[in-house]
Each structure stands twice: as structure tokens, then as C-alpha cells.
Design a protein around this motif. Structure first.
Motif, PDB file in Angstrom:
ATOM      1  N   LEU A 178      -4.226  -1.337  12.133  1.00  0.00           N
ATOM      2  CA  LEU A 178      -3.937  -1.183  10.714  1.00  0.00           C
ATOM      3  C   LEU A 178      -4.058   0.276  10.292  1.00  0.00           C
ATOM      4  O   LEU A 178      -3.232   0.790   9.526  1.00  0.00           O
ATOM      5  CB  LEU A 178      -4.884  -2.066   9.900  1.00  0.00           C
ATOM      6  N   VAL A 179      -5.070   0.956  10.805  1.00  0.00           N
ATOM      7  CA  VAL A 179      -5.230   2.384  10.511  1.00  0.00           C
ATOM      8  C   VAL A 179      -4.026   3.166  11.036  1.00  0.00           C
ATOM      9  O   VAL A 179      -3.488   4.054  10.352  1.00  0.00           O
ATOM     10  CB  VAL A 179      -6.536   2.928  11.109  1.00  0.00           C
ATOM     11  N   ASP A 180      -3.574   2.817  12.244  1.00  0.00           N
ATOM     12  CA  ASP A 180      -2.384   3.464  12.804  1.00  0.00           C
ATOM     13  C   ASP A 180      -1.177   3.269  11.885  1.00  0.00           C
ATOM     14  O   ASP A 180      -0.417   4.208  11.618  1.00  0.00           O
ATOM     15  CB  ASP A 180      -2.059   2.899  14.180  1.00  0.00           C
ATOM     16  N   ALA A 181      -1.001   2.038  11.413  1.00  0.00           N
ATOM     17  CA  ALA A 181       0.154   1.733  10.559  1.00  0.00           C
ATOM     18  C   ALA A 181       0.094   2.515   9.248  1.00  0.00           C
ATOM     19  O   ALA A 181       1.118   3.006   8.758  1.00  0.00           O
ATOM     20  CB  ALA A 181       0.208   0.229  10.287  1.00  0.00           C
ATOM     21  N   LEU A 182      -1.097   2.644   8.678  1.00  0.00           N
ATOM     22  CA  LEU A 182      -1.239   3.406   7.437  1.00  0.00           C
ATOM     23  C   LEU A 182      -0.938   4.885   7.657  1.00  0.00           C
ATOM     24  O   LEU A 182      -0.275   5.534   6.839  1.00  0.00           O
ATOM     25  CB  LEU A 182      -2.652   3.235   6.874  1.00  0.00           C
ATOM     26  N   LEU A 183      -1.414   5.430   8.763  1.00  0.00           N
ATOM     27  CA  LEU A 183      -1.153   6.841   9.070  1.00  0.00           C
ATOM     28  C   LEU A 183       0.321   7.088   9.374  1.00  0.00           C
ATOM     29  O   LEU A 183       0.842   8.175   9.104  1.00  0.00           O
ATOM     30  CB  LEU A 183      -2.019   7.291  10.248  1.00  0.00           C
ATOM     31  N   ASP A 184       1.002   6.089   9.912  1.00  0.00           N
ATOM     32  CA  ASP A 184       2.422   6.236  10.247  1.00  0.00           C
ATOM     33  C   ASP A 184       3.331   6.076   9.031  1.00  0.00           C
ATOM     34  O   ASP A 184       4.511   6.436   9.098  1.00  0.00           O
ATOM     35  CB  ASP A 184       2.825   5.202  11.307  1.00  0.00           C
TER      36      ASP A 184
ATOM     37  N   LEU B 161       0.806  -1.214   0.000  1.00  0.00           N
ATOM     38  CA  LEU B 161       0.000   0.000   0.000  1.00  0.00           C
ATOM     39  C   LEU B 161       0.842   1.269   0.000  1.00  0.00           C
ATOM     40  O   LEU B 161       0.303   2.377  -0.049  1.00  0.00           O
ATOM     41  CB  LEU B 161      -0.927   0.007   1.214  1.00  0.00           C
ATOM     42  N   ARG B 162       2.153   1.106   0.040  1.00  0.00           N
ATOM     43  CA  ARG B 162       3.024   2.281   0.052  1.00  0.00           C
ATOM     44  C   ARG B 162       2.922   3.069  -1.247  1.00  0.00           C
ATOM     45  O   ARG B 162       2.446   2.583  -2.251  1.00  0.00           O
ATOM     46  CB  ARG B 162       4.477   1.862   0.300  1.00  0.00           C
ATOM     47  N   ASP B 163       3.414   4.290  -1.198  1.00  0.00           N
ATOM     48  CA  ASP B 163       3.459   5.172  -2.374  1.00  0.00           C
ATOM     49  C   ASP B 163       2.067   5.431  -2.942  1.00  0.00           C
ATOM     50  O   ASP B 163       1.861   5.409  -4.159  1.00  0.00           O
ATOM     51  CB  ASP B 163       4.375   4.590  -3.458  1.00  0.00           C
ATOM     52  N   SER B 164       1.115   5.686  -2.046  1.00  0.00           N
ATOM     53  CA  SER B 164      -0.271   5.941  -2.451  1.00  0.00           C
ATOM     54  C   SER B 164      -0.687   7.350  -2.027  1.00  0.00           C
ATOM     55  O   SER B 164      -0.405   7.774  -0.906  1.00  0.00           O
ATOM     56  CB  SER B 164      -1.222   4.931  -1.800  1.00  0.00           C
ATOM     57  N   LEU B 165      -1.371   8.041  -2.924  1.00  0.00           N
ATOM     58  CA  LEU B 165      -1.925   9.339  -2.562  1.00  0.00           C
ATOM     59  C   LEU B 165      -3.058   9.173  -1.557  1.00  0.00           C
ATOM     60  O   LEU B 165      -3.167   9.939  -0.595  1.00  0.00           O
ATOM     61  CB  LEU B 165      -2.433  10.055  -3.819  1.00  0.00           C
ATOM     62  N   VAL B 166      -3.911   8.164  -1.787  1.00  0.00           N
ATOM     63  CA  VAL B 166      -5.033   7.886  -0.891  1.00  0.00           C
ATOM     64  C   VAL B 166      -5.119   6.388  -0.682  1.00  0.00           C
ATOM     65  O   VAL B 166      -4.974   5.606  -1.629  1.00  0.00           O
ATOM     66  CB  VAL B 166      -6.381   8.375  -1.476  1.00  0.00           C
ATOM     67  N   VAL B 167      -5.363   5.978   0.561  1.00  0.00           N
ATOM     68  CA  VAL B 167      -5.772   4.607   0.868  1.00  0.00           C
ATOM     69  C   VAL B 167      -7.080   4.688   1.638  1.00  0.00           C
ATOM     70  O   VAL B 167      -7.137   5.285   2.719  1.00  0.00           O
ATOM     71  CB  VAL B 167      -4.727   3.848   1.695  1.00  0.00           C
ATOM     72  N   SER B 168      -8.136   4.126   1.063  1.00  0.00           N
ATOM     73  CA  SER B 168      -9.390   3.963   1.798  1.00  0.00           C
ATOM     74  C   SER B 168      -9.356   2.578   2.447  1.00  0.00           C
ATOM     75  O   SER B 168      -9.355   1.558   1.744  1.00  0.00           O
ATOM     76  CB  SER B 168     -10.596   4.083   0.864  1.00  0.00           C
ATOM     77  N   ALA B 169      -9.290   2.552   3.762  1.00  0.00           N
ATOM     78  CA  ALA B 169      -9.190   1.295   4.508  1.00  0.00           C
ATOM     79  C   ALA B 169     -10.554   0.968   5.098  1.00  0.00           C
ATOM     80  O   ALA B 169     -10.988   1.608   6.059  1.00  0.00           O
ATOM     81  CB  ALA B 169      -8.133   1.406   5.599  1.00  0.00           C
TER      82      ALA B 169
ATOM     83  N   PRO C  26       5.116   7.049   5.884  1.00  0.00           N
ATOM     84  CA  PRO C  26       5.370   8.364   5.266  1.00  0.00           C
ATOM     85  C   PRO C  26       4.959   8.467   3.795  1.00  0.00           C
ATOM     86  O   PRO C  26       4.650   9.560   3.320  1.00  0.00           O
ATOM     87  CB  PRO C  26       6.890   8.536   5.411  1.00  0.00           C
ATOM     88  N   SER C  27       4.961   7.370   3.072  1.00  0.00           N
ATOM     89  CA  SER C  27       4.693   7.436   1.630  1.00  0.00           C
ATOM     90  C   SER C  27       3.202   7.401   1.293  1.00  0.00           C
ATOM     91  O   SER C  27       2.837   7.438   0.116  1.00  0.00           O
ATOM     92  CB  SER C  27       5.407   6.293   0.909  1.00  0.00           C
ATOM     93  N   ILE C  28       2.333   7.321   2.304  1.00  0.00           N
ATOM     94  CA  ILE C  28       0.883   7.384   2.088  1.00  0.00           C
ATOM     95  C   ILE C  28       0.408   8.774   2.510  1.00  0.00           C
ATOM     96  O   ILE C  28       0.556   9.179   3.657  1.00  0.00           O
ATOM     97  CB  ILE C  28       0.152   6.293   2.886  1.00  0.00           C
TER      98      ILE C  28
ATOM     99  N   ASP D 128      -2.177  16.584  -1.195  1.00  0.00           N
ATOM    100  CA  ASP D 128      -0.892  15.916  -0.986  1.00  0.00           C
ATOM    101  C   ASP D 128      -0.101  16.799  -0.026  1.00  0.00           C
ATOM    102  O   ASP D 128       0.917  17.392  -0.362  1.00  0.00           O
ATOM    103  CB  ASP D 128      -0.168  15.749  -2.323  1.00  0.00           C
ATOM    104  N   GLY D 129      -0.613  16.884   1.204  1.00  0.00           N
ATOM    105  CA  GLY D 129      -0.180  17.921   2.114  1.00  0.00           C
ATOM    106  C   GLY D 129      -0.816  19.236   1.701  1.00  0.00           C
ATOM    107  O   GLY D 129      -1.437  19.349   0.643  1.00  0.00           O
ATOM    108  N   PHE D 130      -0.698  20.247   2.526  1.00  0.00           N
ATOM    109  CA  PHE D 130      -1.146  21.585   2.161  1.00  0.00           C
ATOM    110  C   PHE D 130      -0.095  22.244   1.273  1.00  0.00           C
ATOM    111  O   PHE D 130       1.110  22.154   1.548  1.00  0.00           O
ATOM    112  CB  PHE D 130      -1.351  22.450   3.407  1.00  0.00           C
ATOM    113  N   LEU D 131      -0.539  22.916   0.222  1.00  0.00           N
ATOM    114  CA  LEU D 131       0.404  23.673  -0.595  1.00  0.00           C
ATOM    115  C   LEU D 131       1.133  24.703   0.257  1.00  0.00           C
ATOM    116  O   LEU D 131       2.326  24.966   0.063  1.00  0.00           O
ATOM    117  CB  LEU D 131      -0.328  24.362  -1.752  1.00  0.00           C
TER     118      LEU D 131
END
Length: 454
Positions: A408-414, A393-401, A416-418, A438-441
Motif C-alpha cells: 500500500l505504501v508503494d502504491a501511494l508513493l507511485d 486518496l488521490r489529489d492529496s498534498l499529504v497522506v499519512s498511512a 503521481p497526484s499524491i 509540494d516538490g522542491f521549489l
């Protein structure tokens, strides 16, 4: 033929070098003036010498520009005519184009307010509000001149960069040569609403000119795929909006039937052309039943011309569509094709083709396939186990879990590449005021400085 001149610090600019903009059937639509690097360098040097408008004037001009964008005539086009031509050249269905254009109007009008969630709570934007004897943080620009390389897949990308104007940057926009109309209309609207010609420029150009925009700017925003990310990813002055590689994950306690609508919508909404469209679906357990249901739903979408209000699928020139199908055929080797490359190209009979959805089931968690993002509804589906972890699931702009697993939600939030994590049956294209993309501009454009008013 629509005339699209550049909009420089001294007004309209028409160059000797012109480029014809065609629709997806190959018919000429507009003639675009291509600014050379020397002109761009001089234009941006002029912008750099200009002090920003006072904040209250910027707020008022942005608010007015949002309305002007939706009501004015630019390049001889009223709003509905602009929507039609933007749809024709981009291949984005007209109903989607219209909705996104209205979203640009709203985003520009509310750009100043949209910045506020990004401002640190301990920082103030103006030192003159700091009382004598008080120490605080000041929210300050990291530069003065902002360059933008816009993409042409959808109007919505132009809803973001006006935030730089709100912050006091001067902005130089290089439009996509595929769809240059939205940027032209927006820059014209900003100028009509009160921004000066030096504040915001519209600079259509080629690759050499594009490099000059990056070189002349203090900071820049670029859109593109993996090649763009590779070119600029190591440059700290460039904010890359690259591929989305957006994903959905369903864990074993979920009944996928309850969430089929959200999953299919996440794949196909916006023509499947956006970075927030779902590229891959991972299922804990047997992925086949869900994959078959997704394919059944997507196969029912009718192939229509982009100017049909019912159209959902994007269109391309037929040769381009065939090239996409050939790429999918090669990339999908070793997978099970439920909707394969052989049915992607839907010839519309006028030189264009709609791109029918593609659905493939993987035998393993091949990350190269899972991250293959294409500008139509194309999804890769695979079985996932807890022991696989979040690596796929790494390198994703969005992951809907869609899960009840807090860990698992904690791991996704932790990870860095998501960039974004949505818990539950939330469509991957979901957005809201105050929600970063993708973060705030502003995280990129601003910094905090310590200040003491002695």
C-alpha cells in the motif's frame, strides 16, 4: 492606522488608490497602497535589468535578513506588535502566528542551505569551479524574474519564496490584501540586510495588477484554492500551491486508540487553516467508533478570541462564519453529523466568531466531500476497503498511512497526484529540513545544462 506603502525599485510607493485592511471584527487596522498595472510593469522591467548579487553576498544577506525579520521595526511595528496585528487580521490564533513568524525568520536565514537537497548530485552551481578538461552539469536558473502571489491564511507561506533570491532571481511579491504585514516586514528585512531595492519588491495590488505580475515574470508562484489551480494549472510558467486535501488512512491491523492523539492534532493544529491539516480520515472497517472519539476530542476545544494565548480555533467576521456554516450544511447532505454546521459559529460578541470544529461521517467514499477543504478544523470520515484501492486518496498534498502494508505504501508513493507520503503515526503537518512540501521549489526554478571546460 498603519501605513503600508509599496516597496518598489525607487523606494516606498504610495498610490492614490488605497485599501483599508480590517481585522476579523471589521475594525480598520491599516491603509494599503494599491499599485496599478502600469507601475508594476515598469517596476518589474527595472528589476529585470538588474544583475543578481554575487552568491556569497546573497548568502550573507539572507542569513542577516532572518535575524532582522525577528528583531527589527517595520511599518512602526516591532516583532510582537507585528504578530498581534497579523493575528488580528488573519484570524489565526496568536500563538500559532508567533510560531509561524519565527519559522519564517529561520527559513529565510537558512534558505541557501535548504536548496542543497534539491540540487542534482551531478550538477555544480558555478562553472568557474569546473577544472579544464572536465565535463559536468551546471545548475542554472530557468529565468531571471520571479513573481509571487502570496496567501494570507498564515505567515509560514513566506518562508519559501526567499529561496528564489538565494538562487539569484529578482522577486516581485504581491501580498495578500487580507494579511499584508508579513510580506512587508520580510521585504523590508531583506533590504535592510543587503538586498537592493531592485532585487525584491513589495507590490500590493488588485486583480488587474496581479495578472500583470504573472505576465511580467519569467516564472511565478501562486497560492490558492481550486479556482486558482484551475486558472493557472495549465500554465507551465506558474507553480501552483493549491488546496491540500490532506488525508490519513488507517488499515485494519491498527488500533485507532493508539493514534487518536496524532489524528486529532493533525486536524486542529495550526487552527485547521493550513493545507497540511487533515481534511479526511479513511478507516479500514467501521469508521464510526473513531469518528465519535475524534468528535469528542474536538468538541472540547474552547472558542476564544485570537489574541488569547490559549486560542486554537480561527476566527472570522460573524457573517463570513455563517456563510461557512451554510456551505458545510449544504455539502454535508447525506452524511452523519457528529459536529454539524449548526454549531460551527461561536459568536464572540464583538463582530467576530470562532469556527468550532465540524465532523461528518460519510456513507460512501464520495471524493467531492472527502476533498472539501475549509480553513478551520473540518474533517470528513469514511470507511475504506482494500478493494477501494488508492483512488479516494488521490489529489492529496499529504497522506499519512498508518499501516503495516508495504504494498500500500508503494502504491501511494507511485501515485503521481499524491505529493507526500508519511508512513506510520506521523502528523500530516510534519516538516523537516530537506523535506519537500509540494516538490522542491528549486525543481521548478532551476534546470541542468551540460558544460565542458575545454
Amino acid at each position: 492606522m498603519i501605513d503600508l506603502p509599496g516597496l518598489g525599485p525607487s523606494g516606498e510607493y504610495r498610490s492614490r488608490k488605497r485599501e483599508v485592511v480590517t481585522d476579523t471584527a471589521g475594525a480598520p487596522v491599516a491603509e494599503l497602497s494599491i499599485a496599478p498595472p502600469l507601475y508594476i510593469a515598469r517596476a518589474m522591467a527595472t528589476q529585470r535589468k538588474t544583475k543578481p548579487l554575487p552568491a556569497d553576498q546573497r548568502v550573507a544577506a539572507l542569513r542577516k535578513a532572518g535575524a532582522v525579520f525577528a528583531t527589527s521595526t517595520a511599518a512602526g511595528l516591532d516583532f510582537e506588535s507585528y504578530v498581534q496585528v497579523a493575528s488580528r487580521v488573519s484570524g489565526l490564533p496568536i500563538a500559532v502566528t508567533r510560531v509561524q513568524a519565527r519559522e519564517v525568520s529561520e527559513a529565510v536565514g537558512t534558505a541557501f542551505g535548504a536548496l542543497q537537497p534539491a540540487r542534482p548530485v551531478g550538477a555544480v552551481p558555478d562553472w568557474e569551479t569546473v577544472q579544464p578538461g572536465q565535463a559536468t552539469a551546471i545548475w542554472s536558473r530557468r529565468g531571471e524574474l520571479f513573481g509571487v502571489h502570496a496567501s494570507g491564511n498564515a505567515p509560514g507561506v513566506h518562508g519559501l519564496w526567499p529561496q528564489a533570491l538565494a538562487l539569484g532571481y529578482r522577486v516581485a511579491v504581491r501580498p495578500s490584501r487580507r494579511e499584508p504585514f508579513t510580506a512587508h516586514r520580510l521585504v523590508a528585512a531583506l533590504r535592510e540586510a543587503g538586498f537592493r531595492e531592485d532585487d525584491v519588491c513589495y507590490l500590493p495590488t488588485d486583480h488587474a495588477g496581479a495578472d500583470e505580475i504573472i505576465a511580467s515574470a519569467d516564472l511565478a508562484l501562486v497560492y490558492g484554492g481550486s479556482d486558482v489551480a484551475a486558472k493557472y494549472g495549465g500554465d507551465g510558467r506558474v507553480f501552483v500551491n493549491g488546496p491540500g486535501r490532506t488525508k490519513i488512512l488507517l488499515t485494519a491491523e491498527q488500533d485507532w486508540r493508539d493514534h487518536l492523539d496524532v489524528i486529532v492534532d493533525s486536524i486542529a493544529r495550526l487552527g485547521g487553516m493550513a493545507c497540511v491539516n487533515t481534511t479526511a480520515v479513511l478507516v479500514e472497517g467501521d469508521a464510526a467508533p473513531l469518528a465519535e472519539a475524534i468528535a469528542e476530542r474536538l468538541s472540547a476545544i474552547e472558542a476564544l478570541p485570537p489574541d488569547d494565548e490559549r486560542a486554537i480555533l480561527p476566527t472570522q467576521a460573524i457573517e463570513s462564519a455563517r456563510a461557512v456554516a451554510a456551505f458545510v450544511a449544504a455539502r454535508s447532505a447525506g452524511t452523519t453529523a457528529l459536529l454539524g454546521a449548526d454549531q460551527i459559529v461561536a459568536d464572540l460578541g464583538d463582530g467576530r466568531a470562532a469556527l468550532r470544529p465540524a465532523v461528518h461521517v460519510l456513507t460512501d467514499l464520495d471524493t467531492e466531500k472527502l476533498n472539501t477543504e475549509l480553513a478551520f478544523p473540518c474533517v470528513w470520515i469514511a470507511s475504506w476497503q482494500r478493494t477501494d484501492g488508492i483512488g479516494p486518496l488521490r489529489d492529496s498534498l499529504v497522506v499519512s498511512a498508518i499501516t503495516e502494508d508495504d504494498g500500500l505504501v508503494d502504491a501511494l508513493l507511485d501515485e503521481p497526484s499524491i505529493a507526500n507520503v508519511y508512513r506510520g503515526p506521523v502528523p500530516t503537518y510534519y516538516t523537516a529540513t530537506g523535506l519537500p512540501h509540494d516538490g522542491f521549489l528549486a525543481d521548478f526554478l532551476m534546470r541542468t545544462k551540460g558544460f565542458m571546460n575545454g
